[in-house]
Enzyme design. Structure first.
Site, PDB file in Angstrom:
ATOM      1  N   PHE A 131      21.135  -2.579 -27.235  1.00  0.00           N
ATOM      2  CA  PHE A 131      21.640  -1.235 -27.697  1.00  0.00           C
ATOM      3  C   PHE A 131      22.624  -1.561 -28.839  1.00  0.00           C
ATOM      4  O   PHE A 131      23.612  -2.315 -28.248  1.00  0.00           O
ATOM      5  CB  PHE A 131      22.158  -0.411 -26.507  1.00  0.00           C
ATOM      6  CG  PHE A 131      22.505   0.882 -26.887  1.00  0.00           C
ATOM      7  CD1 PHE A 131      21.725   2.156 -27.102  1.00  0.00           C
ATOM      8  CD2 PHE A 131      23.917   1.230 -27.312  1.00  0.00           C
ATOM      9  CE1 PHE A 131      21.872   3.188 -27.453  1.00  0.00           C
ATOM     10  CE2 PHE A 131      24.151   2.585 -27.820  1.00  0.00           C
ATOM     11  CZ  PHE A 131      23.198   3.557 -27.979  1.00  0.00           C
ATOM     12  N   ASP A 216      27.362  -8.332 -30.881  1.00  0.00           N
ATOM     13  CA  ASP A 216      27.820  -7.017 -30.515  1.00  0.00           C
ATOM     14  C   ASP A 216      28.469  -6.931 -29.441  1.00  0.00           C
ATOM     15  O   ASP A 216      28.182  -6.767 -28.243  1.00  0.00           O
ATOM     16  CB  ASP A 216      26.563  -6.025 -30.556  1.00  0.00           C
ATOM     17  CG  ASP A 216      26.930  -4.785 -30.221  1.00  0.00           C
ATOM     18  OD1 ASP A 216      28.075  -4.405 -29.999  1.00  0.00           O
ATOM     19  OD2 ASP A 216      26.141  -3.727 -30.404  1.00  0.00           O
ATOM     20  N   LYS A 244      35.065   0.565 -29.092  1.00  0.00           N
ATOM     21  CA  LYS A 244      35.057   1.189 -27.434  1.00  0.00           C
ATOM     22  C   LYS A 244      36.542   1.035 -26.987  1.00  0.00           C
ATOM     23  O   LYS A 244      37.525   1.741 -27.541  1.00  0.00           O
ATOM     24  CB  LYS A 244      34.404   0.396 -26.569  1.00  0.00           C
ATOM     25  CG  LYS A 244      32.912   1.029 -26.596  1.00  0.00           C
ATOM     26  CD  LYS A 244      32.108   1.058 -25.459  1.00  0.00           C
ATOM     27  CE  LYS A 244      30.438   1.167 -25.502  1.00  0.00           C
ATOM     28  NZ  LYS A 244      30.205   2.689 -25.411  1.00  0.00           N
TER      29      LYS A 244
HETATM   30  C1  LIG Z   1      26.796  -2.730 -27.213  1.00  0.00           C
HETATM   31  C2  LIG Z   1      27.149  -1.697 -27.985  1.00  0.00           C
HETATM   32  N1  LIG Z   1      26.998  -1.658 -29.233  1.00  0.00           N
HETATM   33  C3  LIG Z   1      27.194  -0.249 -29.856  1.00  0.00           C
HETATM   34  C4  LIG Z   1      27.240   0.811 -29.214  1.00  0.00           C
HETATM   35  C5  LIG Z   1      27.691   2.180 -30.188  1.00  0.00           C
HETATM   36  O1  LIG Z   1      28.998   2.430 -30.031  1.00  0.00           O
HETATM   37  P1  LIG Z   1      29.499   3.875 -30.283  1.00  0.00           P
HETATM   38  O2  LIG Z   1      29.054   4.866 -29.516  1.00  0.00           O
HETATM   39  O3  LIG Z   1      31.056   4.070 -30.367  1.00  0.00           O
HETATM   40  O4  LIG Z   1      28.854   4.438 -31.661  1.00  0.00           O
HETATM   41  C6  LIG Z   1      27.476   0.872 -27.753  1.00  0.00           C
HETATM   42  C7  LIG Z   1      27.898   2.010 -27.066  1.00  0.00           C
HETATM   43  O5  LIG Z   1      27.454   2.231 -26.125  1.00  0.00           O
HETATM   44  C8  LIG Z   1      27.200  -0.164 -27.127  1.00  0.00           C
HETATM   45  O6  LIG Z   1      27.302  -0.384 -25.848  1.00  0.00           O
END
Ligand SMILES: Cc1ncc(COP(=O)(O)O)c(C=O)c1O
Length: 382
Positions: A131, A216, A244
């Site tokens: 994700f 990520d 986050k």
């Molecule tokens: C691993 C990861 N990458 C990217 C995102 C996307 O972040 P945002 O919701 O701030 O766009 C998330 C959101 O849960 C995430 O867990």
């Protein structure tokens, strides 16, 4: 009208709502509009690592807003400068520069663009169950028909391979591969901890083939897994995406980059990226994380938490897994009803897929609060 009716009436219905109006938070506790208290094991999906209502961050934001709230990147600013230096100094040695943005998906979006620009190649390899966010570039890297299908066609050039399977990943590499993007612990995908040996093989492959490794850490960053960045326990990336919890709850994202990343002037910018307000919040947050040694706290409390969860004798539990205070309880049945039962018992948790209860408490949670969470989990699962 009450907030539920107003939100249901005026907002696009894209969030599966829970029947609760949250109005206040302090530390690892949340309160609803009826004055009911909850122990937070969601942290706004990994945002509130330092807990809710931190006064140092509040003061930093207040003072910065009165000083200068916004400052577009065409002008220099001392608060942004300090944060850039601080973040680079805290990151793995190879990462020497930072790009500031406003969310996780934007950090991934930036990293994908930087990888293409730096290599002149177009293909990106991502993992199944990964994700990475929901804007178009990040969405193409995110796994799952549920998210992608309504918005076809996707950005071309993305390939998905099974997580934690080096052989399949190596087979997917071609002369056109610009980057590999991975989470170290898949969050939304079910709290699945990757294998260090596999990541190190991926690193070697990237070095041999001139491919950039993007990690990520939007969910795993800032102490969550027991070290400031999870990559310290696995492998060094060329690009590191964070967001986050970076700014203590104020929207902010960042991409940390090695010298291999080269981007043309003006090719990627953001109006709010690196605004002094978020930078001041991030500086205060990082100070708290360091001073309170929250990564170590996440490591020891996480070990305790998972140990106690594994000791629960329940026919319903398939597996307890995780790293630090990123914890998953995989059930043999759908987890949704248990998430609801736990909320009724005053504990807010998350789902990660249909059968996994995901627990991401603020890293400031106390052992006594964890014991209360454990008692509630035991009660609903046995
Ligand atoms: C691993 C990861 N990458 C990217 C995102 C996307 O972040 P945002 O919701 O701030 O766009 C998330 C959101 O849960 C995430 O867990």
């Amino acid at each position: 009208m009450n907030p539920k009716d107003l939100e249901d009436r005026y907002e696009l219905p894209v969030y599966p709502r829970r029947d609760v109006v949250l109005v206040r938070g302090k530390g690892a506790r949340l309160y609803d509009d009826q004055g009911r208290e909850y122990i937070d094991c969601a942290s706004n999906v990994g945002v509130s690592n330092i807990g809710h209502g931190n006064e140092e961050v509040a003061k930093a934001i207040y003072e910065q807003y009165l000083t200068l709230g916004n400052c577009y990147g065409m002008f220099y600013n001392p608060v942004r400068a300090r944060l850039a230096e601080k973040l680079v100094s805290l990151s793995p040695p190879k990462l020497k520069r930072v790009f500031f943005c406003n969310s996780g998906t934007e950090a991934v979006e930036g990293a994908l663009k930087f990888a293409r620009a730096s290599t002149g190649k177009g293909e990106i390899i991502a993992a199944m169950r990964g994700f990475h966010g929901k804007t178009f570039g990040a969405l193409a890297a995110t796994w799952g028909e549920e998210y992608q299908k309504p918005f076809m066609p996707m950005m071309p050039g993305l390939k998905h391979v099974p997580f934690n399977n080096f052989q399949k990943l190596a087979e997917a590499v071609s002369g056109e591969t610009a980057a590999i993007i991975l989470e170290l612990v898949q969050g939304e995908g079910g709290v699945r901890v990757g294998d260090k040996a596999c990541f190190q093989q991926v690193r070697e492959l990237c070095d041999q083939r001139g491919i950039l490794l993007i990690l990520d850490e939007v969910q795993t960053g800032f102490g969550r897994t027991g070290t400031l960045f999870a990559c310290e326990q696995f492998v060094e990336p060329d690009l590191l995406c964070v967001a986050k919890s970076l700014a203590g709850g104020i929207p902010m994202g960042a991409v940390l980059c090695s010298d291999a990343v080269k981007v043309p002037m003006k090719s990627h910018t953001s109006t709010f990226g690196g605004n002094p307000l978020a930078c001041a919040a991030a500086l205060a947050t990082l100070e708290i994380i360091e001073r309170e040694n929250l990564p170590e706290r996440a490591r020891t409390l996480g070990e305790y938490f998972m140990g106690e969860l594994r000791a629960i004798r329940s026919e319903k539990i398939r597996e307890v897994r995780g790293l630090g205070l990123m914890v998953g309880i995989e059930l043999k049945e759908k987890a949704g009803p248990y998430v609801q039962h736990l909320m009724e018992k005053g504990v807010i948790v998350l789902l990660a897929g249909a059968t996994v209860i995901r627990l991401l408490p603020p890293l400031v949670i106390t052992r006594e609060e964890i014991d209360r969470v454990l008692a509630a989990i035991k009660e609903v699962l046995t």
